[in-house]
Every structure is written in structure tokens, then in C-alpha cells.
Design an enzyme around this catalytic site. Structure first.
Site, PDB file in Angstrom:
ATOM      1  N   TYR A   1      58.466  10.822  81.130  1.00  0.00           N
ATOM      2  CA  TYR A   1      59.200  12.052  81.427  1.00  0.00           C
ATOM      3  C   TYR A   1      59.034  13.120  80.349  1.00  0.00           C
ATOM      4  O   TYR A   1      58.719  14.263  80.649  1.00  0.00           O
ATOM      5  CB  TYR A   1      60.685  11.740  81.649  1.00  0.00           C
ATOM      6  CG  TYR A   1      60.913  10.984  82.934  1.00  0.00           C
ATOM      7  CD1 TYR A   1      60.938  11.640  84.157  1.00  0.00           C
ATOM      8  CD2 TYR A   1      61.043   9.599  82.930  1.00  0.00           C
ATOM      9  CE1 TYR A   1      61.108  10.945  85.350  1.00  0.00           C
ATOM     10  CE2 TYR A   1      61.214   8.888  84.119  1.00  0.00           C
ATOM     11  CZ  TYR A   1      61.246   9.579  85.322  1.00  0.00           C
ATOM     12  OH  TYR A   1      61.396   8.895  86.495  1.00  0.00           O
TER      13      TYR A   1
ATOM     14  N   THR B   1      54.261   4.496  87.186  1.00  0.00           N
ATOM     15  CA  THR B   1      55.265   4.025  88.139  1.00  0.00           C
ATOM     16  C   THR B   1      56.439   4.985  88.292  1.00  0.00           C
ATOM     17  O   THR B   1      57.209   4.847  89.253  1.00  0.00           O
ATOM     18  CB  THR B   1      55.757   2.630  87.730  1.00  0.00           C
ATOM     19  OG1 THR B   1      55.831   2.527  86.298  1.00  0.00           O
ATOM     20  CG2 THR B   1      54.816   1.554  88.233  1.00  0.00           C
ATOM     21  N   GLU B   2      56.589   5.927  87.368  1.00  0.00           N
ATOM     22  CA  GLU B   2      57.562   7.012  87.529  1.00  0.00           C
ATOM     23  C   GLU B   2      57.074   8.239  86.784  1.00  0.00           C
ATOM     24  O   GLU B   2      56.660   8.150  85.631  1.00  0.00           O
ATOM     25  CB  GLU B   2      58.948   6.656  86.973  1.00  0.00           C
ATOM     26  CG  GLU B   2      59.731   5.634  87.747  1.00  0.00           C
ATOM     27  CD  GLU B   2      61.128   5.427  87.164  1.00  0.00           C
ATOM     28  OE1 GLU B   2      61.674   6.362  86.515  1.00  0.00           O
ATOM     29  OE2 GLU B   2      61.683   4.328  87.355  1.00  0.00           O
ATOM     30  N   ASN B   3      57.152   9.382  87.437  1.00  0.00           N
ATOM     31  CA  ASN B   3      56.997  10.681  86.790  1.00  0.00           C
ATOM     32  C   ASN B   3      57.565  11.716  87.745  1.00  0.00           C
ATOM     33  O   ASN B   3      57.254  11.706  88.935  1.00  0.00           O
ATOM     34  CB  ASN B   3      55.538  10.984  86.481  1.00  0.00           C
ATOM     35  CG  ASN B   3      55.331  12.353  85.839  1.00  0.00           C
ATOM     36  OD1 ASN B   3      54.587  13.182  86.356  1.00  0.00           O
ATOM     37  ND2 ASN B   3      56.005  12.611  84.731  1.00  0.00           N
TER      38      ASN B   3
END
Length: 446
Positions: free
Chosen positions: A281, A351-353
Site C-alpha cells: 500500500y 495479493t493486495e493493492n
């Protein structure tokens, strides 16, 4: 016009159970207990209904699939599975497969059953074995259709915010004495890998949050503070998995295990992975604490006085509406750093952004115009593409598929590609959803 990736690159969307499903009728998790305490969640909100995904999953799968999404990363609710609600995941997996979307579930995304917390939570070594039992239940039921598994999500955030500090559940406030919670989650990861492989899982990975830690100056005190913070927040959770060791002696001494037992634990923890999930992030800037200086409000959570590091604002031209700095180049930087630190790094999946912007409701044309999110995602996809020759990145998952319950921040922070009206839970595809669909289609045409 769009960033390009090697053939076979997979585009996905991510969510977690507690943030979208709703918890009514379930035994409580640590987050239900936390949310019931006055002052813990913005506006006093909770996740009893969340966005009612448990009843609206078919509609949500339709939105996810219609974008051309290859993979959908979700998590299982541990309380739901314990209470006999595994049938819901049968239906969800079947709906995804029927829609042509690959399910990529995460075993644990922070919703520890309160009964296990009452027995010590992640400070209790036995919790790692209870997660292994839970993993066995899930793979035996779903392993005939689910081939890709993620063990735990963001152990660093869960340990820091929930065990070292009091900003997330279970709000222990243990400071550096929270290190055993880190080790027990890592042990749970290792035990889960063993269970999943025993029962025929095709691919197994983990989702760790990583970010560059920048010293505020060349002052040796700042360099030392930043190095320690980096060890605690990044390498404590990847070195044992990818190297079979802890990053420094202080951390190794603080986990509460040593000698032959630690060797046996690390042998489990360093089990081979098929992919390594990276959640990114923003970067963090750290200095040695200055007496009398106010460090509040720099990060999403405040680091209390008495610890040997303090955060200072990262310079960036733009911030999300959550206040997070937007630095796409830092995603390139951390991927390169991971490859340098771990020459045998498994293939990576982002896997997350994603980013929270306080999107306006649909306009007269029915559109949610979130140009800033499009710009954010485009820049970060290009940051991934920039390391294609150095790091083997196989996929990118947007956080999040839908607006949801953003933990202690409640419902104000909107990360979704799909807008969810808080009053009636109506779903509307944002402009960023349509943009993402075009990105995926352009990749298929290339």
C-alpha cells in the site's frame, strides 16, 4: 495504452470474510468483541451485516466474473466454519467455478474465534495447531474443487495493530512482548502448508504485507531505528518462511522459543511455497524518537512513546483519502528488494493493492466516477510491469472487489471496484471496474 505482462499473467480481485459477509448468527470473533467496545470503530459501526455478501454472493460473483477476472481471492470465516456454515463456501466455490473464476481462498484473515482468544489467542502456541485442524476441515471439504490456497494474511499487521498495540482486535497492547504472537502465526502457516499438501493442494502460498522502510536521515540513530522497524515489520514475517531464521538476535530471543524446538518450528515454517503473496500500500519513513516531538497522526495507527522508532510523513505528491501516501515506485522497490534478499524467491502474486477514495454515489447517469483510483491502479500495475525482467510476478489482485467494512475505520473508507450503497447495499460498478475490465481484455488480445 495499458500495461502489458507476460502470457499467463493473472488478474484478480480480493476480499476478506469479516469485511463483507456479515456475522449475524455466528459465534463471536475477536473483531465482534472489539467492535462492541465503545470508541473502537469509527462512528460506532460494526460488521453484523457488513455488505451482506453471505446472502448476495451470487450477485457479487456475477460482478467479479463480468470484468473478466481470472482469480478471486477471498477468506474463510473461522467462526462460520466452526458453527457448521461451511456449506456457504461450497456454494461460493461452485458459483465461482461455474462463472469461470478461479477461487483462491485464504485460511485466516484476522477473525480469530473469541473462544480461542479466551484460551490465549495467538500468544498461545496451541492456536497454531487449532488452525491446522481448521485447514484440514476446509481442504477435505473443498480440495476437490479448490486448487490454490493461501495460509495467513498480513501476520505483521495483525501482530502490530492487534497484539503490540490496541488499534485492532484483540487490542492486547503488549509492545515488543507481542513477538510470540508472530511466531505462533508463522508456526500456524507452516502447519497449514503441511496439512494442505498432505491432502493434495495443488499450490500453496502466503500473503505478507511488505513496504520499503526509509530512514529519515543518514544519522546513525535514524538508520538504526529504521533498520529495527524494517526487521520487525517486514523480515520477521518473511525471513523464517524464506530463509528459515529470524532477522536478528533480539527478535529471535523475544519469540519465546529456542533450542531444538525452534529448529523444529523453523523447519515447518520454511516449507516450500508455490507462490509468495505480496500486499503493498505505501512506504514508511522512520526516525529515532525525538524528545517532545508529536508523532501522532503520521500512520493509520500511532506508535506509542517508549518504543525505539517513530514514524515521520513520507513525501508524496498525492495521498489517498485514507491519508496513505501514493508512491508506486515503492512497489517496484520492494519487489526488487525481496528478490535481492531471497534469491530463491518463489513466483510472486500481488495479493493486495488498492486505494480508498471517498467516492460519490452514482450520478444521474448511474456512474461512479473514480478517476483517482484508475490513476492509482494504472501506476501500480506499471510499477509491477517495470520489474518483469527481474522478479517473476505471476498475478495482480486489486483490493478490493467491493466497498466493505474497513476494520477500525468502519465504512467511510471505500476501496472497492464496485460501489456499495450503505443504506440499501445496492451494488454499482465504478468507472475503475470498467477500466480494469479493459486492462484484462487488452492483456488477452496481446
Amino acid at each position: 495504452m495499458y500495461p502489458q505482462f507476460p502470457p499467463g499473467f493473472r488478474f484478480g480481485m480480493s476480499t476478506s470474510a469479516y469485511q463483507i459477509e456479515g456475522t449475524q448468527g455466528l459465534p463471536p470473533s475477536i473483531w465482534d468483541t472489539f467492535a462492541a467496545r465503545p470508541g473502537t470503530i469509527r462512528h460506532g459501526e460494526d460488521a453484523r451485516v457488513a455488505i451482506d455478501h453471505v446472502n448476495r454472493y451470487a450477485e457479487d460473483v456475477g460482478h467479479i466474473a463480468a470484468a473478466g477476472t481470472h482469480d478471486y481471492r477471498f477468506s474463510f470465516s473461522w467462526p462460520r466454519v466452526l458453527s457448521g456454515g461451511i456449506d456457504f463456501y461450497d456454494r461460493l466455490v461452485d458459483a465461482l467455478l461455474e462463472a469461470g473464476v478461479r477461487p483462491v481462498p485464504t485460511l485466516y484473515h484476522w477473525d480469530l474465534p473469541q473462544s480461542l482468544e479466551d484460551a490465549g489467542g495467538w500468544m498461545n502456541r496451541d492456536t497454531a495447531h487449532r488452525l491446522a485442524d481448521y485447514a484440514s476441515t476446509l481442504v477435505l471439504r473443498l480440495g476437490d474443487r479448490v486448487r490454490d490456497w493461501i495460509t495467513l494474511n498480513e501476520m505483521n499487521v495483525h501482530t502490530l495493530y492487534g497484539y503490540a498495540l490496541t488499534d485492532h482486535a484483540p487490542a492486547r497492547g503488549l509492545g515488543l512482548e507481542a513477538l510470540p504472537a508472530a511466531h505462533h502465526q508463522l508456526l500456524a502457516h507452516g502447519l497449514a502448508v503441511q496439512v494442505l499438501r498432505t491432502h493434495g493442494a495443488a499450490t500453496v502460498g502466503v500473503a505478507n504485507q511488505h513496504f520499503p522502510v526509509i530512514p529519515a536521515s543518514d544519522d546513525p540513530a535514524d538508520l538504526g531505528a529504521a533498520g529495527l522497524f524494517e526487521d520487525l515489520t517486514n523480515w520477521t514475517f518473511s525471513d523464517p518462511i524464506l530463509r528459515g531464521e529470524y532477522p536478528n538476535e533480539m527478535i529471535a530471543a523475544g519469540i519465546g522459543v529456542g533450542g531444538a524446538q525452534l529448529d523444529r518450528d523453523l523447519e515447518l515454517i520454511r516449507a516450500r511455497l508455490d507462490f509468495y503473496g505480496v500486499n503493498y500500500y505505501e512506504p514508511t519513513m522512520i526516525e529515532a524518537p525525538r524528545a517532545g516531538k508529536d508523532y501522532s497522526g503520521v500512520l493509520e495507527v500511532d506508535i506509542p512513546d517508549g518504543l525505539p522508532f517513530s514514524p515521520v510523513p513520507v513525501k508524496s505528491d498525492e495521498r489517498t483519502d485514507f491519508g496513505w501516501s501514493i508512491v508506486p515506485s515503492a512497489l517496484t522497490e520492494i519487489l526488487v528488494k525481496l528478490k535481492e534478499r531471497y534469491p530463491q524467491l518463489p513466483p510472486v502474486i500481488i495479493t493486495e493493492n488498492g486505494a480508498s477514495f471517498h467516492d460519490s454515489p452514482p450520478d444521474a447517469e448511474g456512474r461512479v466516477r473514480d478517476e483517482r483510483r484508475i490513476s492509482y491502479l494504472d501506476a501500480h500495475l506499471r510499477a509491477v510491469a517495470a520489474v518483469a525482467e527481474e522478479v517473476d510476478v505471476r498475478g495482480y489482485y486489486v483490493w478490493s472487489a467491493l466497498d466493505n467494512f474497513e476494520w477500525a475505520a468502519g465504512y467511510d473508507e471505500r476501496f472497492g471496484l464496485i460501489y456499495v450503497d450503505k443504506s440499501d447495499l445496492t451494488r454499482t460498478r465504478k468507472d475503475s471496474w470498467h477500466w480494469y475490465k479493459e486492462v484484462i481484455a487488452a492483456q488477452r488480445r496481446s
